[in-house]
Design an enzyme around this catalytic site. Structure first.
Site, PDB file in Angstrom:
ATOM      1  N   GLU A 402      -6.990 -34.247 -26.325  1.00 45.09           N
ATOM      2  CA  GLU A 402      -7.179 -34.636 -24.922  1.00 45.09           C
ATOM      3  C   GLU A 402      -8.009 -33.620 -24.145  1.00 45.09           C
ATOM      4  OE1 GLU A 402      -3.390 -37.508 -24.096  1.00 45.09           O
ATOM      5  OE2 GLU A 402      -2.968 -35.367 -24.094  1.00 45.09           O
ATOM      6  N   GLU A 500      -1.209 -41.188 -31.831  1.00 49.09           N
ATOM      7  CA  GLU A 500       0.060 -41.158 -31.097  1.00 49.09           C
ATOM      8  C   GLU A 500       0.450 -42.591 -30.758  1.00 49.09           C
ATOM      9  OE1 GLU A 500       0.234 -38.658 -27.650  1.00 49.09           O
ATOM     10  OE2 GLU A 500      -0.765 -36.973 -28.643  1.00 49.09           O
TER      11      GLU A 500
END
Length: 1002
Positions: A402, A500
Site C-alpha cells: 500500500e 488480502e
C-alpha cells in the site's frame, strides 16, 4: 552490504539481557555524557533487550513510579493508515521520545575482529562502542551491522533509539508503534578466512528430476552435501538427482560450506519457480497458496518473539491446512524463515516498506515516487533480500504494501531481476503491474473474483465490482492514469493472487468456502491470504484487577486505529478462533464426498500423493459409535480421484439404526509429522441419515409427524384446553392470558417467546467507517429498541392463537406475527407466521435498505439451567456463511462454554442446522426443542442487549436467567469490516415467513 543470515562455527556472543535505560522527551536524549566509559548509570532503569520499552515497567517521561505505560500516550500506539506524527517528510517533531541504552560487557581475549549485529531496532538507532561512533540505521525490521573494534575485557556499548525518524514515513504498516531494541543483539567473531556472505542457488528440473546446485561464497570455500555425495568448490555448478522442496514435502539436504576460518551450515532445498501461460508453478506444477498474512505479535512482548512462539504459530498453521505466509509487512525474525524451510510453508517476504499515510495528502510526496527517497527505498529492498536469500521457502518477493506508485518500484524490480531472478515478484498497488508478476487485489467480491478467474474482469482490473465500466458518454472507460494498452494486455495474462481477503475481525470471516470454491475452479487464481493470522491485543488489567485484552481504542491518545488491531484467526494468546476452524475446512487438499453408496476422494495437493494418509470411517448413532473401520483407498497421485464403495459394516449400521445417524470419513496422518502426531485429521466428509419419521416418532412416544416438512401437522386435543385465573392451560402448557406467552411447560417455569429481530452487532456488522455499516442502520432505525404489541388471543379448535406486531420506536416498519400453539402428546407444537410490514427500504429518513439480522424466538429460562445437548452442527459456533467446518453430530456443552470470548463483546455462539436440543439443569425438568426440520439456537446468561452494551468481557454478568434463542434464521457474518458487503444469499429475506418447532419439558 548486508550478509546472508547463517549458522556457523565462528564465535557468537549474545548481548541480549538487562541493559541500563533512560527515556527522554526529545531526540537529544540524555546528552553525550552516557558515552563515557566511567559514566554512572546506576540510577537508570533496567531494560531487557530484546524488548519494546513501551511494554516494560520503567519510569515514564512524566515522572512518578516505575510502571508499564499501557493505555497512555507514552505507551504503545495503534494506527491503521494515519501517521502518529505530522505529515512533514522527512522532518520529525521536537517531541520525539528517545531511549538511551547502555551495556557494559566483557570480551574474552583472542575474540579477534568482530561485527556487531542488531536484528531490529524501532525506529532509528545510533550506535557507539567504547565512545567511538559506529554509525546509525533506520529500517525497523531490518538487520544492520557495524565493524566492532571490541577490546579484551570491559567494553561499553551505547545505543540511542528514537521513537520517530525519517524511516517512520516508510513504515505505516497497520500495526502498533512499538519502539525499542526488539530483536537480538550479537557480537560476531570474524576470523581470517571467515565466510562473510554466501548465496545458495538450488534449481530443480521437474522433467528430469535433477537438481542443479551452485553456492557462491565471499571467500574460498568448499561445498559439502554428504547425502548427495557433493564436495565441490564454492562457485562450481553440480547436477544430481534430488527430491524437490515444497511446502508439502519440505525436503532439505543438510551440509556445510567450509572455509579456512569458518564453517557455515547449509540447508538446501531444490525448487524451481516459474509462471507458465499465466499460471504460477513451482517444480512444474501449479501452486495454490492457502495462506495467511502474519504480523509478528505477542500479547506481552509485542514484536519480540522467541523460537517457541514462532514454532507454535507454524504448528497451528500447518494443522489448519495453511501452507503459505505473507510476512506482512516486513521481513520476520530469521528464525521464522528457518522454521518455514523445515516445517514447509510457501513464503512471500515483504520489504519493510509502506507509505499508506500519504493518502492524507493525495500521495503528493509519496517517497517511492521521489528521487530524494530512492536510496532509502533501495536500502530496504537490499536489506530484505540479502539476509534471507538462501531460504527455499521464499518463493516470492513483495516490493511493498500500500505505497501507491512511483519510479522507485521500477528500480527495485530492475535490481531484483539482476540479483535474484529465481523468484517471482509481487506488488499489488500499482494498477499498471509493470513491476509485478501477479495481478493482485485486496478484498474483492465473490462476483469479481469469479470474473477474474475467467479473465473477464473489468478494464483496468479494479474499476468495478461487476463487469465492464463505461464512462458517462457510453464508451469504454479509460485505463487508470499511467496505464498503457500494453500494460493492460500484459495484466490480463498474469496469474491472480488474492493478497488480502476475508478480514478476520471479530466473529468471522464468512464466505470462506465460497471464495475457495471459486479459487479451485480457475487455474489463474493462485491462492489467497486471509487478513490476518493473529489479534494484536495486549494483556492488561483494569484498576480494580480485572484482566482484559487492550486494543487501539484503549489508548489515551490520537490518532488511534480503534479495535481494528483485533483481526486475527487466533486470539492474541494464540487460542484458535472459530474462523480458523472454518479456514482449515476451506483449505482442505483432500476432498471427501459421502453419498448413499460411495465415498469420492480427490487429491488436490500440489505434489504429494496420499501414501502418508489413512482413511478412517465411523458411524455414529445418537452420539455413540455404532461401527468404525478403515476405508481401503488406493494411493492417489496429485490430481487423481477415486470412488470407494461404502463398507458393508457401515451400510449395515446406517440401515439398522433409526436414531440420528451420521457416517464420517476422514483423511488422517498415518505417521507422526513434525507438525502433528499420527491420526491428525487433515480432511473429512459426512453423510447424514435421517431416520424414518414413523420410527423416530414412535421411539420418542409421540404421534407420528413428517420431520421433513417445515409446517407441523398435529391433531389438536380440545380436552386439554382450560382457563385459570390469568392463564390459559393447553395440554402440558400454561400461557399468560394477556400476553399469550408460554409461562409453564409441564413442571418447567419459563417465559416466552417474543419475536426477536436483533443481534448484538459483530465487528463486521459495523463495516468500515460508513461503508457497509449495517449496525449503524439498525441503531438509527431503532431495530435495537423493539416493542411488542399483542392484538388478539384466541382458543379455537383446541389451539391457542396469539397475534400481534413487533416494531421499533419512532419508525413505521414492523413485523406482524401470529403464533399458534397445538398440544402434541406431552409437549406443544408452535407454528409461527411473520410478515414484514411498512417501508423497510428507502424510507424518507434513511434512504437505505435495512438488513434484519435475526428472525426467531427468544425464551427466558431459569438461571439454574446449565447444559445444552443438541444434534446438529458443532461443537463450535456456526452461521449460515460459516458452518461447513463443523461436523453434524450429537454434542453437549455447558452454557458458559457455548460463549466465544471475543475481546470486543459481540454476537457469538450461534448454531445452525439444529435438529433438536435439550436444556438441562439439576432439579428442574429438561426443555427439549425439536425442529421441523431444523432451527438455529443460541443460549447465554445475558441478553443480546447486554452483549451490545458491553465494552469488555468483564462487563458481561449473569442476568439470573438463561436466554435461549430458537431462530428460523440469522444473517451471515461476512467480512465487511474490510471487504465487500454481506452477499445477498446470506441475508434474511423480508418476506412472509412461516416455521415450526416442538417443545416439551421432561
Amino acid at each position: 552490504m548486508p550478509r546472508a543470515h547463517a549458522v556457523g562455527d565462528a564465535r557468537v556472543q549474545s548481548l541480549n539481557g538487562s541493559w541500563r535505560f533512560r527515556l527522554s522527551p526529545t531526540a537529544a536524549g540524555t546528552g553525550e555524557a552516557f558515552l563515557a566509559a566511567d559514566f554512572d548509570d546506576a540510577a537508570w532503569d533496567a531494560m531487557p533487550v530484546p524488548s519494546h520499552w513501551v511494554l516494560e515497567e520503567f519510569t515514564p517521561l512524566s515522572g512518578g513510579p516505575a510502571r508499564r505505560m499501557l493505555g497512555t500516550g507514552e505507551g504503545p500506539l495503534y494506527t491503521n493508515t494515519a501517521y502518529p506524527i505530522p505529515l512533514d517528510p522527512p522532518r520529525m517533531p521536537t517531541e520525539n521520545p528517545t531511549g538511551d541504552y547502555r551495556l557494559v560487557f566483557d570480551v574474552e581475549a583472542g575474540f579477534g575482529e568482530a561485527v556487531l549485529r542488531f536484528g531490529g531496532v524501532d525506529s532509528c538507532a545510533k550506535v557507539w562502542l567504547n565512545g567511538e561512533e559506529l554509525g546509525w540505521s533506520t529500517g525497523s525490521r531490518l538487520p544492520f551491522e557495524f565493524e566492532a573494534p571490541v577490546r579484551a575485557g570491559r567494553n561499553v556499548l551505547c545505543v540511542r533509539v528514537h521513537r520517530w525518524s525519517a524511516g517512520t514515513y516508510l513504515e505505516d504498516q497497520d500495526m502498533w508503534w512499538l519502539p525499542g531494541i526488539f530483536r537480538d543483539v550479537e557480537l560476531l567473531a570474524r576470523p581470517a578466512g571467515a565466510i562473510d556472505d554466501h548465496f545458495v542457488h538450488a534449481d530443480y528440473d521437474a522433467v528430469t528430476g535433477l537438481g542443479t546446485l551452485r553456492v557462491d561464497a565471499s571467500t574460498e570455500a568448499v561445498v559439502e552435501i554428504p547425502e548427495l555425495g557433493i564436495r565441490v568448490p564454492a562457485g562450481q555448478t553440480v547436477t544430481v538427482a534430488v527430491e524437490p522442496w515444497s511446502a508439502e514435502r519440505p525436503r532439505l539436504y543438510r551440509g556445510a560450506l567450509r572455509a579456512s576460518g569458518e564453517t557455515v551450515e547449509l540447508a538446501v532445498g531444490f525448487r524451481h519457480v516459474e509462471i507458465v501461460d499465466g499460471v504460477f508453478t513451482v517444480n512444474g506444477r501449479p501452486v495454490t497458496f492457502r495462506g495467511v498474512n502474519r504480523h509478528e505479535h505477542h500479547p506481552d512482548t509485542g514484536r519480540t518473539l522467541d523460537r517457541d512462539t514462532m514454532t507454535q504459530d507454524i504448528v497451528l498453521m500447518k494443522r489448519a491446512n495453511i501452507d503459505a505466509v505473507r510476512t506482512s509487512h516486513y521481513p520476520p525474525h530469521p528464525e521464522f524463515l528457518r522454521l518455514c524451510d523445515e516445517y514447509g510453508l510457501w513464503v512471500i517476504v515483504e520489504v519493510d516498506l509502506e507509505t499508506h499515510g500519504f493518502i492524507y495528502e493525495g500521495w503528493a510526496h509519496n517517497p517511492p515516487a521521489l528521487p530524494e527517497w530512492r536510496d532509502a527505498v533501495m536500502d530496504r529492498l537490499v536489506r530484505t533480500v540479502e539476509p534471507h536469500k538462501n531460504h527455499p521457502s521464499i518463493v516470492v518477493w513483495s516490493l511493498a504494501n500500500e505505497s501507491m506508485t512511483g519510479d522507485g518500484f521500477a528500480e527495485m524490480r530492475r535490481w531484483l531481476d539482476e540479483r535474484d531472478p529465481s523468484r517471482a515478484v509481487l506488488y499489488e498497488r500499482d494498477p499498471s503491474y509493470r513491476d509485478s508478476d501477479f495481478y493482485s487485489l485486496m478484498y474483492p467480491s465473490l462476483e469479481l473474483l469469479d470474473e477474474i478467474g475467467r479473465h473477464a474482469e473489468p478494464r483496468g482490473g479494479r474499476l468495478s465490482m461487476h463487469g465492464m465500466v463505461f464512462d458517462e458518454s457510453g464508451g469504454v472507460a479509460p485505463l487508470p492514469e499511467g496505464v498503457t494498452e500494453a500494460d493492460e494486455e500484459r495484466r490480463r495474462g498474469l496469474p491472480f493472487l488474492l493478497v488480502e481477503y476475508a478480514h478476520a475481525q471479530g466473529n468471522g470471516p464468512g464466505s470462506l468456502q465460497d471464495y475457495w470454491r471459486i479459487i479451485r475452479a480457475h487455474d489463474r487464481l493462485c491462492g489467497a491470504f486471509v487478513w490476518e493470522w493473529i489479534d494484536h491485543g495486549f494483556n492488561a488489567v483494569t484498576d480494580d484487577g480485572a484482566p482484559f485484552v487492550m486494543h487501539g481504542d484503549d489508548v489515551d491518545d490520537e490518532p488511534r486505529g480503534g479495535r481494528f488491531s483485533l483481526h486475527g484467526l487466533v486470539f492474541s494468546d494464540r487460542t484458535p478462533t472459530p474462523g480458523l476452524v472454518e479456514l482449515a475446512k476451506a483449505h482442505e487438499t483432500i476432498g471427501i464426498t459421502v453419498s448413499d453408496d460411495a465415498v469420492r476422494i480427490v487429491n488436490d495437493r500440489h505434489s504429494a500423493d496420499t501414501a502418508d494418509l489413512t482413511f478412517p470411517w465411523s458411524v455414529e448413532a445418537d452420539g455413540e459409535v455404532a461401527a468404525s473401520g478403515l476405508l481401503s483407498v488406493p494411493v492417489l497421485a496429485p490430481g487423481d480421484s477415486v470412488a470407494v464403495p461404502i463398507p458393508d459394516a457401515a451400510a449395515t449400521a446406517l440401515a439398522s439404526v433409526t436414531r440420528d445417524t451420521v457416517l464420517t470419513v476422514g483423511a488422517a496422518l498415518a505417521a507422526d509429522e513434525l507438525w502433528a502426531p499420527a491420526g491428525h485429521v487433515v480432511a473429512w466428509g459426512q453423510g447424514v441419515a435421517a431416520p424414518a419419521a414413523a420410527d423416530a416418532d414412535a421411539e420418542a412416544g409421540r404421534p407420528q409427524t413428517d420431520r421433513d416438512t417445515v409446517r407441523a401437522v398435529v391433531s389438536p386435543q380440545p380436552r386439554d384446553v382450560s382457563r385459570t385465573a390469568g392463564g390459559i392451560r393447553l395440554g402440558s402448557a400454561t400461557f399468560d392470558a394477556t400476553t399469550g406467552r408460554l409461562v409453564r411447560l409441564g413442571d418447567l417455569d419459563l417465559d416466552g417467546p417474543v419475536l426477536d429481530l436483533y443481534r448484538a452487532p459483530t465487528e463486521n456488522d459495523h463495516g468500515q467507517g460508513e461503508i457497509n455499516n449495517i449496525a449503524g442502520v439498525w441503531r438509527k432505525t431503532m431495530l435495537h429498541r423493539l416493542l411488542h404489541r399483542v392484538d388478539e388471543i384466541d382458543v379455537v379448535d383446541g389451539r391457542l392463537r396469539a397475534s400481534g406486531r413487533t416494531a421499533p420506536r419512532t419508525h413505521p416498519h414492523g413485523v406482524a406475527w401470529t403464533m399458534t400453539w397445538t398440544p402434541d402428546g406431552d409437549g406443544v407444537v408452535l407454528d409461527v407466521d411473520a410478515d414484514f410490514v411498512g417501508p423497510w427500504t428507502d424510507t424518507p429518513y434513511m434512504h437505505r435498505d435495512i438488513l434484519v439480522p435475526r428472525l426467531g424466538l427468544l425464551f427466558g429460562l431459569p438461571g439454574a439451567a446449565e447444559r445444552v445437548t443438541w444434534f446438529g452442527r458443532g461443537p463450535g459456533e456456526t452461521y449460515v456463511d460459516s458452518f461447513e467446518a463443523s461436523r453434524i453430530g450429537r454434542y453437549s456443552r455447558s452454557i458458559d462454554d457455548l460463549q466465544v470470548p471475543y475481546p470486543v463483546p459481540q454476537e457469538n455462539g450461534n448454531h445452525v442446522q439444529t435438529r433438536w436440543l435439550e436444556v438441562a439443569a439439576p432439579g428442574i425438568p429438561t426443555l427439549r426443542v425439536e425442529g421441523r426440520p431444523e432451527f438455529d439456537f443460541t443460549a447465554r446468561r445475558w441478553t443480546s442487549h447486554d452483549l451490545d452494551r458491553a465494552v469488555k468481557l468483564h462487563d458481561l454478568v449473569d442476568s439470573g436467567r438463561v436466554w435461549l434463542n430458537i431462530d428460523h434464521a440469522q444473517q451471515g457474518v461476512g467480512s465487511a469490516s474490510v471487504g465487500p458487503a454481506l452477499p445477498e444469499k446470506y441475508r434474511i429475506p423480508r418476506e412472509r415467513t412461516s416455521w415450526s418447532v416442538r417443545l416439551e419439558a421432561r
